[in-house]
Design a protein around this motif. Sequence first.
Motif, PDB file in Angstrom:
ATOM      1  N   LYS A  62       0.821  -1.216   0.000  1.00 14.70           N
ATOM      2  CA  LYS A  62       0.000   0.000   0.000  1.00 14.70           C
ATOM      3  C   LYS A  62       0.858   1.270   0.000  1.00 14.70           C
ATOM      4  O   LYS A  62       0.418   2.331  -0.393  1.00 14.70           O
ATOM      5  CB  LYS A  62      -0.928   0.005   1.220  1.00 14.70           C
ATOM      6  N   VAL A  63       2.088   1.163   0.494  1.00 15.27           N
ATOM      7  CA  VAL A  63       2.941   2.348   0.639  1.00 15.27           C
ATOM      8  C   VAL A  63       3.332   2.899  -0.740  1.00 15.27           C
ATOM      9  O   VAL A  63       3.403   4.111  -0.942  1.00 15.27           O
ATOM     10  CB  VAL A  63       4.176   2.028   1.501  1.00 15.27           C
TER      11      VAL A  63
ATOM     12  N   GLU B  76       3.336  -7.710   1.817  1.00 14.55           N
ATOM     13  CA  GLU B  76       2.092  -7.624   2.572  1.00 14.55           C
ATOM     14  C   GLU B  76       1.103  -6.905   1.673  1.00 14.55           C
ATOM     15  O   GLU B  76       1.453  -5.896   1.043  1.00 14.55           O
ATOM     16  CB  GLU B  76       2.319  -6.830   3.860  1.00 14.55           C
TER      17      GLU B  76
ATOM     18  N   ARG C 175      -4.815 -10.609  13.854  1.00  9.25           N
ATOM     19  CA  ARG C 175      -4.405  -9.238  14.185  1.00  9.25           C
ATOM     20  C   ARG C 175      -5.039  -8.813  15.501  1.00  9.25           C
ATOM     21  O   ARG C 175      -6.256  -8.875  15.668  1.00  9.25           O
ATOM     22  CB  ARG C 175      -4.831  -8.296  13.061  1.00  9.25           C
TER      23      ARG C 175
ATOM     24  N   SER D   8       0.898   2.105  14.522  1.00  3.67           N
ATOM     25  CA  SER D   8       0.849   3.417  13.892  1.00  3.67           C
ATOM     26  C   SER D   8       1.916   3.530  12.813  1.00  3.67           C
ATOM     27  O   SER D   8       2.713   2.625  12.628  1.00  3.67           O
ATOM     28  CB  SER D   8       1.061   4.504  14.955  1.00  3.67           C
ATOM     29  N   SER D   9       1.893   4.659  12.134  1.00  2.85           N
ATOM     30  CA  SER D   9       2.879   4.952  11.099  1.00  2.85           C
ATOM     31  C   SER D   9       3.702   6.146  11.583  1.00  2.85           C
ATOM     32  O   SER D   9       3.221   6.944  12.392  1.00  2.85           O
ATOM     33  CB  SER D   9       2.113   5.318   9.831  1.00  2.85           C
ATOM     34  N   GLN D  10       4.947   6.266  11.105  1.00  7.40           N
ATOM     35  CA  GLN D  10       5.802   7.408  11.492  1.00  7.40           C
ATOM     36  C   GLN D  10       5.820   7.575  13.021  1.00  7.40           C
ATOM     37  O   GLN D  10       5.466   8.619  13.567  1.00  7.40           O
ATOM     38  CB  GLN D  10       5.307   8.688  10.788  1.00  7.40           C
TER      39      GLN D  10
ATOM     40  N   GLY E   9       4.186  -4.951  12.381  1.00  9.05           N
ATOM     41  CA  GLY E   9       3.549  -3.998  11.463  1.00  9.05           C
ATOM     42  C   GLY E   9       4.478  -2.884  11.013  1.00  9.05           C
ATOM     43  O   GLY E   9       5.709  -3.044  11.010  1.00  9.05           O
ATOM     44  N   GLY E  10       3.902  -1.744  10.657  1.00  9.93           N
ATOM     45  CA  GLY E  10       4.694  -0.605  10.194  1.00  9.93           C
ATOM     46  C   GLY E  10       5.081   0.293  11.356  1.00  9.93           C
ATOM     47  O   GLY E  10       4.883  -0.070  12.514  1.00  9.93           O
ATOM     48  N   GLY E  11       5.620   1.460  11.056  1.00  8.96           N
ATOM     49  CA  GLY E  11       5.911   2.417  12.128  1.00  8.96           C
ATOM     50  C   GLY E  11       7.274   3.078  12.055  1.00  8.96           C
ATOM     51  O   GLY E  11       7.451   4.162  12.607  1.00  8.96           O
ATOM     52  N   GLY E  12       8.246   2.429  11.411  1.00  3.31           N
ATOM     53  CA  GLY E  12       9.590   3.025  11.317  1.00  3.31           C
ATOM     54  C   GLY E  12       9.497   4.409  10.663  1.00  3.31           C
ATOM     55  O   GLY E  12       8.884   4.558   9.610  1.00  3.31           O
TER      56      GLY E  12
ATOM     57  N   GLU F 196       6.889  -4.638   8.952  1.00  5.21           N
ATOM     58  CA  GLU F 196       6.303  -4.131   7.699  1.00  5.21           C
ATOM     59  C   GLU F 196       6.569  -2.633   7.574  1.00  5.21           C
ATOM     60  O   GLU F 196       5.662  -1.862   7.299  1.00  5.21           O
ATOM     61  CB  GLU F 196       4.789  -4.386   7.701  1.00  5.21           C
TER      62      GLU F 196
ATOM     63  N   ARG G 297       7.189   2.857   4.737  1.00  4.90           N
ATOM     64  CA  ARG G 297       7.598   4.258   4.606  1.00  4.90           C
ATOM     65  C   ARG G 297       9.110   4.382   4.808  1.00  4.90           C
ATOM     66  O   ARG G 297       9.810   5.061   4.048  1.00  4.90           O
ATOM     67  CB  ARG G 297       6.855   5.049   5.679  1.00  4.90           C
TER      68      ARG G 297
ATOM     69  N   TYR H  64       3.219   6.641  -0.138  1.00  3.67           N
ATOM     70  CA  TYR H  64       1.776   6.936  -0.136  1.00  3.67           C
ATOM     71  C   TYR H  64       1.290   7.964  -1.163  1.00  3.67           C
ATOM     72  O   TYR H  64       0.128   7.904  -1.568  1.00  3.67           O
ATOM     73  CB  TYR H  64       1.294   7.385   1.264  1.00  3.67           C
TER      74      TYR H  64
HETATM   75  C1  PLP Z   1      -1.090  -3.305   8.543  1.00  4.92           C
HETATM   76  C2  PLP Z   1      -0.105  -2.297   8.104  1.00  4.92           C
HETATM   77  N1  PLP Z   1       1.185  -2.669   7.950  1.00  4.92           N
HETATM   78  C3  PLP Z   1       2.119  -1.788   7.532  1.00  4.92           C
HETATM   79  C4  PLP Z   1       1.789  -0.472   7.242  1.00  4.92           C
HETATM   80  C5  PLP Z   1       2.868   0.453   6.762  1.00  4.92           C
HETATM   81  O1  PLP Z   1       3.220   1.340   7.733  1.00  4.92           O
HETATM   82  P1  PLP Z   1       4.341   2.428   7.510  1.00  4.92           P
HETATM   83  O2  PLP Z   1       3.635   3.617   6.985  1.00  4.92           O
HETATM   84  O3  PLP Z   1       4.922   2.632   8.836  1.00  4.92           O
HETATM   85  O4  PLP Z   1       5.275   1.902   6.529  1.00  4.92           O
HETATM   86  C6  PLP Z   1       0.471  -0.053   7.397  1.00  4.92           C
HETATM   87  C7  PLP Z   1       0.112   1.340   7.111  1.00  4.92           C
HETATM   88  O5  PLP Z   1      -0.971   1.795   7.256  1.00  4.92           O
HETATM   89  C8  PLP Z   1      -0.515  -0.983   7.837  1.00  4.92           C
HETATM   90  O6  PLP Z   1      -1.798  -0.624   7.955  1.00  4.92           O
END
Ligand code: PLP
Length: 453
Positions: free
Chosen positions: A90-91, A109, A181, A223-225, A259-262, A303, A306, A411
């Motif tokens: 999705k990124v 993913e 999840r 979360s993200s960021q 998940g994401g967040g970095g 994951e 970003r 994004y």
């Molecule tokens: C389930 C999941 N994994 C990974 C990500 C990616 O996160 P990041 O923006 O930190 O790369 C997201 C972003 O919304 C997400 O919903």
Amino acid sequence: MKKTPKNYWKLGREELNTQQFSVSKSGHLLVNEGHYQYDLHELARKYGSPLEVVFPPIIESRVRDLIELMNAFIKFHDYRGKFFYHYPMKVNQNREFVMACVSEGAHLETSSANELFLVRRLWEQGKVGPKLRVLCNGPKTEKYLSLIDDLKKKGLGVVPLIEDFDELEQLKRYRGEVGIRVDMSVKVKSRWDKKYNRFGIQEEELLKLPKIKNLGILSYHISSQIESISGLTAPIERAVSIYAKLREKNPQLDTINIGGGGAVPYEKNRPLYTGRQAVNAVVKAFKKACEKYQVKEPNIICEWGRYAVAPAQVTIFRVLNDKTVKNRLEKRWYTIDGSFINDLSDTWAIHQKWEIVPANGIGDRRLQEVWLAGSSCDSDDKYTEGGDGVYLPKLEEGDPLYLVFMDTGAYQDSLASHHCLLSSPVKIIAQNGEIKIARKRETPEEIGKIFGW
Ligand SMILES: Cc1ncc(COP(=O)(O)O)c(C=O)c1O
């Protein structure tokens, strides 16, 4: 630090992800790839603006470094689990982004049937092998479930992540590994920290469930960021405590997906952790939590999308005019030849900040404080750096100023739109010293067609 244009614009700094940028003698912004060099001003003049320039080697090196760092700290902390990186499509779903990740050993993913459809294409084209594992997040529509089944039968490692009780029911007969999840009650400080999370199954409900067939992965995305190390580590301790309890009924559970967040240093003057610090803290937090809860050390999936891809793209606009508006605020505006709403939508949606560096006129032109306006008719189509304005070179007759927005690889492309029917930026790929056009400038006919003309 010596006062040079390179220092002023914070270029050549690894901790800011600007190590590949430098300035030419003529004051142009350069991107270096080994001994190859790209002059961003020349590219913008040649291909026109707005222009997106993608650097796949940057993605490759960031994915490679992340995997190597994780493996190094796993060894250093004598951690027993393995690490797997999954790129969240999705990124940025553009093919060159996904392929750059996969080429360095990333798994994937997906968040929708359409993303998984693209994975099936890669599989059918022989671009990915049976070792690739795909985690399937997002609502499991019939189409999504049927693709999951199809790919599983074909031999690809597809792992649906169960997000609610309906999906738990639907996936009861699934033959392969599944993940679940969890919606954890941990809150971390970040722009996306929503009070009422709607994703996943709440901790208490999850722990009440009977044994789940083929459960291999406990998954969360906080979360993200996430801009602090504690925001990355606090959820790990919580997840390990849940994992320990879940393993009592599900002893085959052996992996936690964080998940994401970095985070990415979008604002180059705000301190942020480095990748090395983050990875060290993540592995250490897993080790400590497993000792605390006396549980087998799980494999770790992350994951961070970003983190891996944002620094691999820049977006370039030309400044069309310099206009002082004498109203209450009396501000100086530069209008760009694209749109924040359309081309960098997060500017508008979440007040995203960007580092902006001129592509030309670096070092020899005086700077002035300006606000930036997009070319659409919308008064929200603007960038004001939170109200403070941006310091940019003055305009000069006969030598238009081009502005480079850094770190735009995450994004923005899939969120992009056509307000006022402006054309999207041309997209070019810079690799091995060569340029490939990935998206041409849209013609009025092509844009009209999207709207039924
Ligand atoms: C389930 C999941 N994994 C990974 C990500 C990616 O996160 P990041 O923006 O930190 O790369 C997201 C972003 O919304 C997400 O919903």
